[in-house]
Design an enzyme around this catalytic site. Structure first.
Site, PDB file in Angstrom:
ATOM      1  N   CYS A 190       0.833  -1.204   0.000  1.00 50.88           N
ATOM      2  CA  CYS A 190       0.000   0.000   0.000  1.00 50.88           C
ATOM      3  C   CYS A 190       0.869   1.256   0.000  1.00 50.88           C
ATOM      4  CB  CYS A 190      -0.949  -0.011   1.187  1.00 50.88           C
ATOM      5  SG  CYS A 190      -0.151  -0.135   2.789  1.00 50.88           S
ATOM      6  N   TYR A 191       1.962   1.236   0.738  1.00 51.46           N
ATOM      7  CA  TYR A 191       2.831   2.419   0.747  1.00 51.46           C
ATOM      8  C   TYR A 191       3.416   2.690  -0.635  1.00 51.46           C
ATOM      9  CZ  TYR A 191       2.616   2.703   5.864  1.00 51.46           C
ATOM     10  OH  TYR A 191       2.204   2.862   7.156  1.00 51.46           O
TER      11      TYR A 191
END
Lengths: 349, 349, 349, 349
Positions: free
Chosen positions: D161-162
């Site tokens: 997600c980052y």
């Protein structure tokens, strides 16, 4: 967390009553240790636990700057202590309370083990009692109801947080014999679940949620019923409808009480009844608009508000507390202050 | 916010019923616009407001990708619309509902103006009614209770969120004539206060708080009482004790209902009663453990749970909804689906 | 809220320095009043405001039990006061600070009006300065950097909360001349927006949100740059990249600082540098794991943590504070303690 | 939870590609199952897990109305499936991915096992790779960067997600060769910690907190660096300073990126660069004010905003996503849509 710079910067008392917290790794035990560590008159000499051994309490709870190391409870090392707060689960507490009493310590027990005067009632809700012979030595520790007896007690059974908020909201009505029927709907922040790690406490599940729990079966019910019966001997068999809910905040608890009264009660009578009941109480604030729990967060205050509903004839009464503070740990300190003849508000304002 | 890249990327229907949202700048109007914009069968042709004029709704509510510009309500430009959702405050709604009806539009009104069948009851709680002659044309829009009449209605009075959760929790008991007395303790997220900017909604005040409001005086009471009387004609004078609380989440509402029953009700009877009542309802889920409001967040579902309390003899029933969705705006769409002979679940799953 | 029972139950000092809070209706002014009311050595004699006149501060802020009534600022009634905390908006503060100084009061100003030593820099960010001749009398009030000068100051310009957290995280590196470039990414709870009622603070909008604000244009930048230049005269022209974000909590602030160093710094050197810098500071705690802001909530502590990143060669340093406490109001009390020769921690532990 | 009334009320496709979710008991696997269950074109045929066996997924996750029973992964029963989403921890995923591929299924892997093209880089951060021979079959699944290759891939390595938020914020700059140095400060809601029950996720600890974690050592760093190098071959050795923080919300993630550019970039050039880059992307919204993560909650959208800071010369770019949706599970569905020649937005608007 290891404070390189500030270790030892906190104040604490030397020469005052020596106290320990047994079971300091849970939320309520840790807060009790925090409050006693910074208390000007008590000397916190040990914190014990069954987990986290060898860690400083300040590392387990970085909010609380208590530099003591968590150690196992070894009674032989505790000779000479004056008092103990026991923060154990129900049933586990009683044997330790007994052992500490044998050492000569006065004990504030945060569990339910000594809250009920009736052994059969205890056994119905909790099973066999580990030390029934001690029940007679215990005083129910809702300070505002039993102040005098607490001062002299060997064992103080600190109330549950729900009974604390509920009973302070209801006591004036009960004393006046006005409660014919009562529904208590209580809401509590997630700290009430304690240092328990599961779906109940996970922010992604609890965070945008409202959840009723223990429906139609909450163990705090008999505690409330027994105390109400003590306040109003004319209604010894009142059955209390009690329901708890978790709501998404940390600390805070609201007991909303709906009372069918034995006779009509006018607004002015109600106002005067509550004002009189708590006029000299340092920690009960009777307010004239509905309180929010934020107003009592991290304090020992309980805010109480009552109103007569003309539409239904019922009385609605609210008690707002911080469940960890007045609901548990700061009330324990309030009781310790009384037990050691200190001003009741010491270390709590 | 101005989407450089995605303007117009949303789907919407051409050729379906043409609908407007009047009062789209509040929380419930904006959500209704969002739901209708993405609905496969309705064509949202205008959003109106009295503030934020000339701004795109997607800029006022960046969560909702509705690219329509907020315009004043000018009836002469609305000829040919088939339906309207009116999201105005109480008393302000009725004249606009009337005017839209004169245009031939079928109206779902989110205000309280047409919820009460009894004019005297309306006047007691809200003052003079602006268009009393229209009361007879309105159907109370709790879909599960009045589905057939809603399908043909000119005006649907969408229920309040508290009545929605309360009535779905209580309807099976009411139909069986079992409610002798009832206390409803409701908890709601802060979105229930709407797009109001004051201490009630400021995160620093509301965020770690539990606050009861409108104590002993909530306008949703008569709406609930009137509907319960309709379900249980044998108890037309039941007085409902209703109390609302704000708790710190965005969307979600729990109605906890404590019922003194007219006769004892066994657990199995209760279970069957609720299962039967909602067996064919697409949006009411009868569950066998206490529901949390997170389970219905941003959905049109209501989760219902009921239990008999052996200790007190009372029945405890819970209704969990999203106050903005099933409590208001998605129920409006559910009703619009019925009114235009679409499958009831269209655009809502 | 009107406390029937407990009015006057709070302790306060008679005979100590007499202090007022001007602008007590905002978050920071109200907290300063709360802290001074319960302070054992100061006597809080008045709270003033431009709104809420005639209400008790305890009714506007039910959390803070300050029973004083909010009154307009009338200088002629304030003769004999020893000190004032001024909690006015920028530009509005300076004239009042000047007037209070003319009365002989020593002033802690919470605004930005006296934080910048350079008048041109002030004018570039804020416009014309109302009382530029007073700039020379003011000392920048970050206690740990300017303790000696604060003790003697006529005017203390209390730092912004972002500079407080950032500078305490960066000061050891700056003093060592190690900062070649720095990015500061700051996150703050919603209380940082103050008693402002709009979309920024509405729980339904702010509550599940993370929002950057004042992108590439934050007024706290020059304040940080000027102080860093003071600590490291060899790099007077350092440009700081500063970015603020609002995150959904009440009180708490984290400054995450990413430093490109002028030379490689080893982990051990870094550790010793920070330990030494703050070894005798009562309110700066150098920790060896990343701190959370909950650990400093409602305290005057700042927790600082620094690490060398072997992968990039940069140093990452964090400063965690409560934006309303050490970030503003409790630091004001810390400074007042110094100014009146009281122990620096008085009233703050 | 056991839905008496609504079991089976959800729609699902028969006849479309048959898909399973392996590891459906974690947050991301459960959400993937929810999205695929309600997807109009995929047929979700099984959900597997290593815990909660025999429970319906709808009972473990009452928010998600997926009535399938969690079963152990037994390959022999899975013949004929067309696709799988694997939601296993790192290193545990690769063998299962390989086995499913041997069955002929196309796999979207949510773990890090196939994200890095460089085996040495993988081994430096994660240890030995379980199935290195499969690395060549895998395509990095950031849809907007590798759309064409994803459509044909046997294995899609769904991004972290980052990296998703960071790379979408930075890609236009990287493609233009503008990134000389970059600091990424990321903030994420607690769902990012997953279905993990400990201090990290307990509401009473996480709820009023901001906590940096994995300081100077985050495994997402090499994934970002490798992708940036792919976009900008002229700067293959860029070292990214990446730092993650947990903030108190459920779902939502903001990557704040501070870029030292290789040459000055004017505001208008920057605006055009981002508008052009994402003009035809259905799920990337370039906005002209700073976005909040609430705007993308429970959607597959990423909102991107970039600004030039005249004071420092740096470029600040933000990427806002829902970490569980575009950050993980809905991006997996977006990729599955591509892999099976469905419209990319199917089931996601």
């Amino acid at each position: 967390m290891s404070c390189v710079a500030s270790a030892g910067a906190q104040q604490h008392a030397d020469g005052g009553p020596r106290v320990i917290v047994a079971g300091a790794t849970g939320f309520t035990g840790a807060l009790a240790a925090h409050l006693l560590w910074r208390h000007p008159d008590f000397e916190l000499v040990a914190v014990t636990g069954r987990s986290e051994l060898g860690r400083r309490l300040a590392d387990v709870y970085p909010r609380y700057r208590v530099p003591l190391t968590i150690e196992p409870l070894e009674l032989e090392r505790l000779h000479g202590i004056d008092a103990a707060v026991v923060a154990y689960p129900h049933a586990a507490a009683a044997p330790t309370v007994g052992a500490l009493r044998d050492l000569g310590a006065r004990v504030v027990d945060l569990s339910a083990d000594f809250r009920l005067g009736s052994l059969p009632t205890y056994e119905r809700w909790y099973g066999e009692h580990p030390r029934p012979e001690l029940l007679g030595d215990a005083v129910y520790g809702l300070t505002e109801l039993h102040r005098e007896r607490i001062a002299d007690a060997a064992i103080v059974a600190n109330p549950g947080c729900y009974p604390t908020a509920s009973l302070l909201a209801l006591a004036p009505l009960a004393r006046a014999g006005l409660i014919a029927d009562v529904v208590i709907d209580a809401k509590q922040g997630i700290s009430g679940a304690g240092r328990v790690f599961d779906e109940t406490t996970h922010l992604s599940i609890a965070g945008e949620n409202i959840v009723p729990y223990k429906v139609a079966a909450h163990r705090h019910t008999p505690e409330i019923e027994e105390q109400l019966a003590g306040l109003d001997p004319a209604h010894p068999d009142l059955r209390v409808q009690f329901q708890a809910h978790l709501v998404p905040l940390d600390e805070g608890e609201m007991a909303s009480c709906y009372v069918t009264t034995t006779r009509p009660v006018a607004a002015e009578e109600l106002r005067a009844m509550y004002a009189d009941a708590y006029a000299r109480e340092p920690f009960v604030e009777v307010v004239d608009t509905p309180p929010g729990v934020l107003e009592v967060r991290e304090t020992n205050y309980c805010r109480v508000f009552a109103a007569a509903d003309e539409h239904t004839g019922k009385v609605v009464a609210f008690g707002a507390i911080d469940n960890l503070w007045k609901g548990t740990s700061s009330q324990a300190v309030q009781n310790l202050n009384l037990m050691f003849a200190l001003p009741e508000t010491r270390g709590l304002l």
